[in-house]
Every structure is written in C-alpha cells, then in structure tokens.
Design a protein around this motif. Sequence first.
Motif, mmCIF file in Angstrom:
data_model
loop_
_atom_site.group_PDB
_atom_site.id
_atom_site.type_symbol
_atom_site.label_atom_id
_atom_site.label_comp_id
_atom_site.label_asym_id
_atom_site.label_seq_id
_atom_site.Cartn_x
_atom_site.Cartn_y
_atom_site.Cartn_z
ATOM 1 N N VAL A 35 3.249 6.081 -14.043
ATOM 2 C CA VAL A 35 3.003 4.882 -13.743
ATOM 3 C C VAL A 35 2.381 5.559 -12.242
ATOM 4 N N GLU A 36 1.498 4.817 -11.881
ATOM 5 C CA GLU A 36 1.313 5.050 -10.446
ATOM 6 C C GLU A 36 0.469 3.736 -10.098
ATOM 7 N N GLY A 37 -0.507 4.390 -8.713
ATOM 8 C CA GLY A 37 -0.785 3.387 -7.794
ATOM 9 C C GLY A 37 -0.520 2.213 -7.750
ATOM 10 N N GLU A 38 -1.798 1.067 -8.794
ATOM 11 C CA GLU A 38 -1.346 -0.545 -9.151
ATOM 12 C C GLU A 38 -0.383 -0.025 -10.078
ATOM 13 N N GLN A 39 -0.225 0.486 -11.048
ATOM 14 C CA GLN A 39 0.419 0.684 -12.529
ATOM 15 C C GLN A 39 2.390 0.300 -11.563
ATOM 16 N N ALA A 40 2.154 1.037 -10.983
ATOM 17 C CA ALA A 40 3.919 1.592 -10.065
ATOM 18 C C ALA A 40 3.978 0.624 -9.025
ATOM 19 N N LEU A 41 3.267 -0.591 -8.750
ATOM 20 C CA LEU A 41 3.667 -1.622 -7.896
ATOM 21 C C LEU A 41 3.820 -2.837 -8.786
ATOM 22 N N ALA A 42 2.404 -2.910 -9.783
ATOM 23 C CA ALA A 42 3.450 -3.723 -10.639
ATOM 24 C C ALA A 42 4.928 -3.619 -11.719
ATOM 25 N N PHE A 43 5.343 -2.708 -11.271
ATOM 26 C CA PHE A 43 6.240 -2.551 -12.301
ATOM 27 C C PHE A 43 7.212 -2.779 -10.880
ATOM 28 N N LEU A 44 6.823 -2.690 -9.813
ATOM 29 C CA LEU A 44 7.833 -2.742 -8.788
ATOM 30 C C LEU A 44 8.280 -4.687 -8.543
ATOM 31 N N PHE A 51 0.671 -8.021 -13.324
ATOM 32 C CA PHE A 51 0.168 -7.961 -14.373
ATOM 33 C C PHE A 51 0.277 -6.496 -14.810
ATOM 34 N N LEU A 52 1.190 -6.386 -15.148
ATOM 35 C CA LEU A 52 1.866 -4.962 -15.359
ATOM 36 C C LEU A 52 1.415 -4.683 -17.342
ATOM 37 N N LYS A 53 0.961 -3.622 -17.584
ATOM 38 C CA LYS A 53 0.454 -3.482 -18.857
ATOM 39 C C LYS A 53 1.181 -2.237 -18.984
ATOM 40 N N LEU A 54 2.267 -2.482 -20.431
ATOM 41 C CA LEU A 54 2.393 -1.238 -20.810
ATOM 42 C C LEU A 54 3.156 -0.803 -21.870
ATOM 43 N N PRO A 55 2.629 0.693 -22.563
ATOM 44 C CA PRO A 55 2.740 0.514 -24.280
ATOM 45 C C PRO A 55 4.247 0.907 -24.345
ATOM 46 N N THR A 65 1.007 -1.150 0.135
ATOM 47 C CA THR A 65 -0.170 0.317 -0.312
ATOM 48 C C THR A 65 0.814 1.416 0.035
ATOM 49 N N ALA A 66 1.638 1.421 0.493
ATOM 50 C CA ALA A 66 3.168 2.445 0.546
ATOM 51 C C ALA A 66 3.870 2.682 -0.769
ATOM 52 N N VAL A 67 3.566 1.717 -0.807
ATOM 53 C CA VAL A 67 3.963 1.751 -2.703
ATOM 54 C C VAL A 67 3.402 3.036 -3.500
ATOM 55 N N LYS A 68 2.204 2.065 -3.600
ATOM 56 C CA LYS A 68 0.807 3.059 -4.189
ATOM 57 C C LYS A 68 0.448 4.336 -4.272
ATOM 58 N N GLU A 69 0.559 4.643 -2.713
ATOM 59 C CA GLU A 69 -0.041 5.837 -2.181
ATOM 60 C C GLU A 69 1.347 6.410 -2.205
ATOM 61 N N LEU A 70 2.660 5.920 -2.405
ATOM 62 C CA LEU A 70 3.298 7.238 -2.732
ATOM 63 C C LEU A 70 3.916 7.492 -4.096
ATOM 64 N N SER A 71 3.182 6.628 -5.190
ATOM 65 C CA SER A 71 3.746 7.018 -6.837
ATOM 66 C C SER A 71 1.890 7.921 -6.381
ATOM 67 N N LYS A 72 0.824 7.988 -6.206
ATOM 68 C CA LYS A 72 -0.046 8.708 -6.298
ATOM 69 C C LYS A 72 0.034 10.352 -5.705
ATOM 70 N N ALA A 73 0.774 10.448 -4.477
ATOM 71 C CA ALA A 73 1.246 11.820 -4.112
ATOM 72 C C ALA A 73 2.102 12.661 -4.893
#
Length: 524
Positions: A242-251, A232-236, A205-213
């Motif tokens: 990236v932020e939130g779920e996408q940021a977490l997925a990247f990591l 389930f990271l999906k990128l062009p 959760t910390a990763v998701k919220e920090l990337s959003k902030a």
Amino acid sequence: MGRRRAETGAVKAASTPPRGPESTLEPAGRHYKPHRRAPLWLRITALAVCSVLVIGLGTAGLLFYKLQSNVTTAPLDGRVPNASGSGKSVEDTGSLQILILGTDTRAGKNSEYGTAEDSAGQGQSDVMLLMDISADNSRVSVTSFPRDLMVPIPDCVSVATGETVPGALLGQLNGALAAGPGCTVAAINDITGLTIDHFMLADFTAVKELSKALGGVEVCVDHAMYDVNGSFLKLPKGKSLVEGEQALAFLRTRHAFGDSGDLDRIKAQQYFLGSMVRKVKSEGTLTNLPKLYTLADVVTKNLTIDENLANVPAMIGVATRLAKIDLSKVSFVTVPNEPYSADINRVQLKEPQASQFFAALRQDADLSGAPSPSPPAAAPSGVASSKAPETQAPSAPPYDKSLQPISVVNATAIVGRSLELVQELAAAGFQSAWQAGDVPVQSKTQLLYGADMADVAADVAALFKLPASAVKSDPTVTGISLVVGADWASGKEFGKIVLPDDIVSSTAEQSGECMKVNPLYYTY
C-alpha cells in the motif's frame, strides 16, 4: 519516645609580490632553468576536481538549506507559564525521547478529507507515538497513547493566537493539540514523569508522500475487505503493498479491524510502522544519504518540529542513532489502559501497570525481555544511593529501633503490598511499624520524615535501598512515613524494574499475523 541521640604570536604571514613579466622572483645563475607549465591533462584534471568539490559543497549547502526551510517550528513545551526548555542534542549520549504526532486537521492541503470545520487549525492528534531511543543506541521503544485517553491537561499558550488555552483536570489527550504540539508534550511529560526531548507533527499528506517515497509498505489482512463507512480502505485477502491514499486509509480506518475500537486502530498503526521499519532497514535507507535526503525532503514539507530539531544535522543524527538498532530491539507498546469509569467509550490509565511502565521508561529499561546493560538494582542515573557500602559493619544506631513510629502507606493499587514491607521492618528491629492503609496510586515512592528523624530515615532508606532522591523532610509528618509508589510494586528492594505482563505487543522483527478484519466489512 525513648530516643537517645549522639552529638553531633600571532604569526604574521609574509606578503608575496605578484608575479608578472618584470618579476625577479625566479632564481638566477647556472642552475636556472626556464619555468615549465604543467601538462594540459594535469591542469584539466585539477580544474575538474576543483569544480566537482565546489559544486558538491554548494549542492550540499543548497540541499541542507532546502530541507531546513521546508519545516515549520513550534515551542517544545506549550504550558503556562512557558517552560519550553532546550531539549537535548541528538548527538548526546543518553536516552532520547521524540513524540511523534499525527494531526487530523483538514486545513490547507488536507481539505480534500473534509471541511476546515471538521478539524480546523492544529486539529486533534490522530496518532500519538513516543519513540524512546536507549542511551547506548541498542534499542527503541515506540509507545502508543490512545487518542481518547483521559488525563490531566495543563493550561497552555496557543501557538496560533498566543493566548492561554485553559486545561482540564481530566480531558481527552488528543484535544491538547488544539493549543499546539507543545501542549501534548507537556501533558505526556506530566503523566509519565519523563522530559520529552523533541516532537514531530505530521499531517495526512506526509503519510501519503512518505509511503510513495518508500515504494509502498507491505500489509496483510485475513479477509478481503472494504471500509465503506470512513477511510474507504479496500484490500484483498493476504498481503498487499500500500502507498499513497491506500496507506493513509490503512492508518485512518476506525472500523475495519478487530472490534472497531481505537485500540484496534493502534494495532494497525503499530503493524504498519513495524512493516515500514523492516523495509527501511532492509534497504539500508538510514545509511544511504541520497535515499535519506529523498525521504527527508518528502517528510519535512509536511512537518512541524520543535526549534532544536529544526536543523539537518540533528535530523541526520536521529537517523544515525536508529540505523544502529537491531529489529528485534524495536518494541511496540500500548500504554496500559482500561475503560474510563465515567464513560466506557473512553479510556483511562490502568494502575499500577501504567506507573510501572513509566518507571521502566524513566530507568531506560529494556522492554524486549533481554537483560538490561545496566544492573537492574542500580539507582536512577544522577541520583546518589543512600545505601552504605557493604564492606562497612553496621554500627549501633543512637536510638531504640523498636520505638520508632514508621507508617507504610500503599500507593501501588496492589492489595496487601505494604504488609511484606512492614514485616521486613519488624525483622530489622523496627517493631513499631504499621500499615497505614491504601491511597490513590502515586508514580514514585517517597520516604518522608519529621523533625529529629533524619537518621532513622537514612537507616530505613538503606534497608530498602531507596535512592537519596526519595528521602524528603516533611514537617507535617510525625515519625516516618513510607509511601510505596507504583515504581516499587513488588519485592523488598527498591530499584528492580517491574513490568506488566506482555507489555510489548510486537517488535519490528516480527512480521506478525495478518490484521483481523471486522466481519461487518468483509467482501466476497
């Protein structure tokens, strides 16, 4: 042996009567004038200023209390017997080490990423980063430890139960977190020779919220991709924010980059951190208190830290130190490693490179390649050098140099390392020195001496400029034993920093190439 030895008022405040209708405090006489009240505008202005000050101070107090009450704490060192220590104030001069851990626990708010059985309690360390801030605040190194690195794990006290969790002669480093973050601190202290000052443990959760902030973090991939087997990271193709779920997925992704190994995952984490650091620095976040508070509020809600870091001034102190550092001096490193001899799916420390790197960290070395502010040949801080002042002419020793038994033991893992030191001893008159073979790698060099050999040891230490801390009496040694550790991997003079080639994978200044996607996860 042919040895020949020499002999040897308080101030009390006046009380002021209350003013009232009958008060006689006003002066009387010809110069007396009736008391005039302050203009209305002045009284309103003064009241407003006082109100702002009171509200401001009160709000600051509430914000401080809110941040401090957000965090959860745990002991800094979880080993048995407990030796948690006091850590170091972030305001102190001197280097500062903070271990940053990411847990894969599915407990609490992380339950959406699996069941508690997947990784209950403290979980395991998905991310292990050692942030080392230099003594003069001019540079930072961020060292990644692979999650499947095989190292000794100490016996630790569980933060959950208070019971002893048995360690292992060799175990996966990420498993130490099962007893609590202090156990991971203890294990890394043991292998590096450092004394880590603080730790921070964050969850998904910390990763998701920090990337959003932060308003998103920029990443780049060399091909359109979709990780269908895990994050389930999906990128062009190209750059994305990236932020939130996408940021977490990247990591979190374990398969999408490179050869789908843990080391490729570490590269992605370092890439993400570098991008995040550039954004934070470019926007002045670390010196903007409102922005800093927003980030701190987000992070601390999902953070466990040691008791000595669990106060707002300490957290601001870390930000203040980091704000002074140029991006080119933020170095990302992966601890030198190689496949584990008993299981190629795991890794072990690669020697002597790992010991050389840890020695450089202990000496507060500049990893970025620029000259270090400290003379490279200086003895470690707080250690007196045994080297005699160069202005003094050497006096004849009270013994015959050519007869002194001196063995040179190679503990560097570098073939032939002891030969040049034996040759140097012979050139200096110690013609009975010999190579005593190779032994397993030791991180630190030692000069051990037996009975009645202290003066010979002092002269050998002076010859090689060894620090006094390396010279030790050992009654089991006959004569002198010079054990050459990985902190002295080359040259005839101890103290010069030796670093493995290309130890720094990147700096925060470098945008770097796009992450290489594993072809198995291409999308078209």
